[in-house]
Scaffold this motif. Structure first.
Motif, PDB file in Angstrom:
ATOM      1  N   ARG A 159       0.835  -1.214   0.000  1.00  0.00           N
ATOM      2  CA  ARG A 159       0.000   0.000   0.000  1.00  0.00           C
ATOM      3  C   ARG A 159       0.863   1.256   0.000  1.00  0.00           C
ATOM      4  N   ILE A 160       2.002   1.198   0.673  1.00  0.00           N
ATOM      5  CA  ILE A 160       2.917   2.342   0.662  1.00  0.00           C
ATOM      6  C   ILE A 160       3.458   2.567  -0.746  1.00  0.00           C
ATOM      7  N   ALA A 161       3.799   1.465  -1.443  1.00  0.00           N
ATOM      8  CA  ALA A 161       4.258   1.588  -2.827  1.00  0.00           C
ATOM      9  C   ALA A 161       3.180   2.233  -3.689  1.00  0.00           C
ATOM     10  N   ALA A 162       1.933   1.827  -3.493  1.00  0.00           N
ATOM     11  CA  ALA A 162       0.835   2.395  -4.277  1.00  0.00           C
ATOM     12  C   ALA A 162       0.614   3.866  -3.939  1.00  0.00           C
ATOM     13  N   LYS A 163       0.730   4.195  -2.659  1.00  0.00           N
ATOM     14  CA  LYS A 163       0.512   5.575  -2.218  1.00  0.00           C
ATOM     15  C   LYS A 163       1.553   6.520  -2.811  1.00  0.00           C
ATOM     16  N   TYR A 164       2.805   6.045  -2.919  1.00  0.00           N
ATOM     17  CA  TYR A 164       3.888   6.895  -3.414  1.00  0.00           C
ATOM     18  C   TYR A 164       4.246   6.577  -4.869  1.00  0.00           C
ATOM     19  N   ALA A 165       3.317   5.988  -5.612  1.00  0.00           N
ATOM     20  CA  ALA A 165       3.613   5.533  -6.968  1.00  0.00           C
ATOM     21  C   ALA A 165       4.124   6.660  -7.865  1.00  0.00           C
ATOM     22  N   ASP A 166       3.480   7.809  -7.824  1.00  0.00           N
ATOM     23  CA  ASP A 166       3.913   8.920  -8.685  1.00  0.00           C
ATOM     24  C   ASP A 166       5.330   9.360  -8.343  1.00  0.00           C
ATOM     25  N   ARG A 167       5.634   9.424  -7.076  1.00  0.00           N
ATOM     26  CA  ARG A 167       6.995   9.832  -6.666  1.00  0.00           C
ATOM     27  C   ARG A 167       8.011   8.755  -7.031  1.00  0.00           C
ATOM     28  N   LEU A 168       7.619   7.502  -6.932  1.00  0.00           N
ATOM     29  CA  LEU A 168       8.525   6.409  -7.270  1.00  0.00           C
ATOM     30  C   LEU A 168       8.957   6.483  -8.730  1.00  0.00           C
ATOM     31  N   GLU A 169       8.042   6.805  -9.615  1.00  0.00           N
ATOM     32  CA  GLU A 169       8.381   6.835 -11.039  1.00  0.00           C
ATOM     33  C   GLU A 169       9.366   7.945 -11.378  1.00  0.00           C
ATOM     34  N   ARG A 170       9.568   8.879 -10.471  1.00  0.00           N
ATOM     35  CA  ARG A 170      10.550   9.947 -10.711  1.00  0.00           C
ATOM     36  C   ARG A 170      11.936   9.596 -10.185  1.00  0.00           C
ATOM     37  N   LEU A 171      12.077   8.404  -9.586  1.00  0.00           N
ATOM     38  CA  LEU A 171      13.380   8.013  -9.058  1.00  0.00           C
ATOM     39  C   LEU A 171      14.389   7.753 -10.174  1.00  0.00           C
ATOM     40  N   GLY A 172      13.897   7.562 -11.390  1.00  0.00           N
ATOM     41  CA  GLY A 172      14.809   7.367 -12.507  1.00  0.00           C
ATOM     42  C   GLY A 172      15.693   8.570 -12.773  1.00  0.00           C
ATOM     43  N   ASP A 173      15.336   9.728 -12.232  1.00  0.00           N
ATOM     44  CA  ASP A 173      16.164  10.932 -12.383  1.00  0.00           C
ATOM     45  C   ASP A 173      17.363  10.925 -11.444  1.00  0.00           C
ATOM     46  N   LEU A 174      17.373   9.991 -10.480  1.00  0.00           N
ATOM     47  CA  LEU A 174      18.449   9.905  -9.502  1.00  0.00           C
ATOM     48  C   LEU A 174      19.413   8.789  -9.861  1.00  0.00           C
ATOM     49  N   SER A 175      20.579   8.789  -9.230  1.00  0.00           N
ATOM     50  CA  SER A 175      21.490   7.659  -9.363  1.00  0.00           C
ATOM     51  C   SER A 175      20.911   6.482  -8.591  1.00  0.00           C
ATOM     52  N   PRO A 176      21.328   5.251  -8.911  1.00  0.00           N
ATOM     53  CA  PRO A 176      20.819   4.103  -8.146  1.00  0.00           C
ATOM     54  C   PRO A 176      21.063   4.229  -6.648  1.00  0.00           C
ATOM     55  N   ASN A 177      22.218   4.763  -6.250  1.00  0.00           N
ATOM     56  CA  ASN A 177      22.496   4.929  -4.817  1.00  0.00           C
ATOM     57  C   ASN A 177      21.531   5.916  -4.179  1.00  0.00           C
ATOM     58  N   GLU A 178      21.272   7.026  -4.867  1.00  0.00           N
ATOM     59  CA  GLU A 178      20.344   8.021  -4.334  1.00  0.00           C
ATOM     60  C   GLU A 178      18.924   7.462  -4.281  1.00  0.00           C
ATOM     61  N   ALA A 194      15.138  -2.503  -1.150  1.00  0.00           N
ATOM     62  CA  ALA A 194      15.635  -1.414  -1.984  1.00  0.00           C
ATOM     63  C   ALA A 194      16.565  -1.940  -3.073  1.00  0.00           C
ATOM     64  N   ALA A 195      17.432  -2.897  -2.717  1.00  0.00           N
ATOM     65  CA  ALA A 195      18.366  -3.448  -3.701  1.00  0.00           C
ATOM     66  C   ALA A 195      17.628  -4.188  -4.810  1.00  0.00           C
ATOM     67  N   LEU A 196      16.612  -4.945  -4.437  1.00  0.00           N
ATOM     68  CA  LEU A 196      15.848  -5.670  -5.445  1.00  0.00           C
ATOM     69  C   LEU A 196      15.118  -4.688  -6.357  1.00  0.00           C
ATOM     70  N   THR A 197      14.615  -3.608  -5.794  1.00  0.00           N
ATOM     71  CA  THR A 197      13.889  -2.618  -6.572  1.00  0.00           C
ATOM     72  C   THR A 197      14.790  -1.927  -7.588  1.00  0.00           C
ATOM     73  N   ASP A 204      20.547  -1.793 -11.618  1.00  0.00           N
ATOM     74  CA  ASP A 204      21.641  -1.323 -10.759  1.00  0.00           C
ATOM     75  C   ASP A 204      22.725  -2.399 -10.666  1.00  0.00           C
ATOM     76  N   PRO A 205      23.918  -2.167 -11.222  1.00  0.00           N
ATOM     77  CA  PRO A 205      24.944  -3.211 -11.235  1.00  0.00           C
ATOM     78  C   PRO A 205      25.621  -3.451  -9.894  1.00  0.00           C
ATOM     79  N   ASP A 206      25.341  -2.592  -8.911  1.00  0.00           N
ATOM     80  CA  ASP A 206      26.039  -2.719  -7.625  1.00  0.00           C
ATOM     81  C   ASP A 206      25.106  -3.057  -6.476  1.00  0.00           C
ATOM     82  N   ALA A 207      23.827  -3.318  -6.752  1.00  0.00           N
ATOM     83  CA  ALA A 207      22.866  -3.614  -5.684  1.00  0.00           C
ATOM     84  C   ALA A 207      23.166  -4.964  -5.054  1.00  0.00           C
TER      85      ALA A 207
END
Length: 273
Positions: A159-178, A194-197, A204-207
């Motif tokens: 449910r948390i993933a669903a609640k923050y879905a819009d924000r999650l899709e913007r994570l592609g603008d960050l580095s994998p570590n960020e 987080a590593a699996l995600t 992410d080659p270093d997860a």
């Protein structure tokens, strides 16, 4: 590309997702020396544009992988350096990772397929419905999650993933570590999730899946001949910094690791009359 994202059936790989343009369904298979790809739905163009990334063709970091470790070098010579695929679907990647928390892979796969077939979008047909949209997932009750084999603690993370879905899709603008740092601020999301995600969403080659039930023993036994814990795994993977997920994938692909000590099944012979 991973089993959590793509389903193989009779030699054909299927991928379905809800793109920014709508639901899309894709099927691809090797035909001779070519790769045939078919796609349907409003999300067709979006999926085709990202198909090279899905199969790892956009993994530019693979060419930088160099090792003098004798075992990993031998694995590398066997099948080459694995190129890591990415889906660019952050909400789905986190929700799928949440389903896999604290359960074995088979149980997680069963629960995921139950959610897909009961609450996902299958208007395009095919063997793999699209993952439930955030809106659909937020309507799933505790009882319905339980009937899919998902207890309340994992349902909370979904449910948390669903609640923050819009924000999650913007994570592609960050580095994998960020992106990983941001994910770990969410309730119920630890290092493993987080590593699996990040490994699924952006390849992410270093997860490193710290906290996994089997991977630490598999990695430490392969690299050092002894079974160790997360700390020992991180220590042995340190020389591969920047490519630790790649090394873990190589070890898993070759099914390397400690021998299976499960007792052999009881057998007996009956003499012919």
């Amino acid at each position: 590309m991973g089993a959590k994202t793509v389903r193989r059936r009779r030699g054909v790989y299927w991928w379905s997702t809800t793109t920014p343009d709508g639901v899309g369904l894709m099927a691809f298979r090797v035909a001779g020396e070519t790769l045939r790809v078919d796609a349907w739905g409003l999300g067709t163009e979006w999926m085709i544009a990202r198909f090279p990334a899905l199969i790892g063709d956009r993994d530019e970091t693979a060419k930088d992988f160099i090792t003098d470790h004798p075992i990993i070098r031998r694995l590398q010579q066997s099948v080459g350096v694995p190129r890591l695929g990415s889906t660019h679907r952050w909400y789905e990647a986190l929700a799928t990772a949440a389903i896999g928390q604290r359960v074995v892979k088979a149980d997680a796969t069963t629960s995921r397929f139950r959610l897909l077939h009961r609450f996902g979008d299958n208007t395009l047909g095919g063997p793999l419905p699209a993952f439930p949209t955030p809106e659909a997932l937020l309507r799933v009750t505790d009882h319905q999650f339980h009937s899919a084999g998902i207890e309340r603690s994992r349902a909370r993370v979904l449910r948390i993933a669903a609640k923050y879905a819009d924000r999650l899709e913007r994570l592609g603008d960050l580095s994998p570590n960020e992106a990983g740092d941001w994910l770990r601020q969410l309730p119920g999301v630890g290092t493993w999730t987080a590593a699996l995600t990040t490994s699924v969403a952006v390849g992410d080659p270093d997860a490193v899946p710290v906290g996994d039930l089997h991977i630490p023993a598999m990695v430490t036994y392969t690299l050092n001949g002894t079974v160790g814990d997360d700390n020992r795994m991180l220590e042995l993977l340190e020389p591969f910094a920047g490519h630790r997920q790649r090394v873990v994938r190589m070890i898993k692909f070759h099914r390397a690791g400690p021998p299976n000590h499960r007792p052999a099944p009881f057998r007996f012979d009956i003499a012919p009359l």
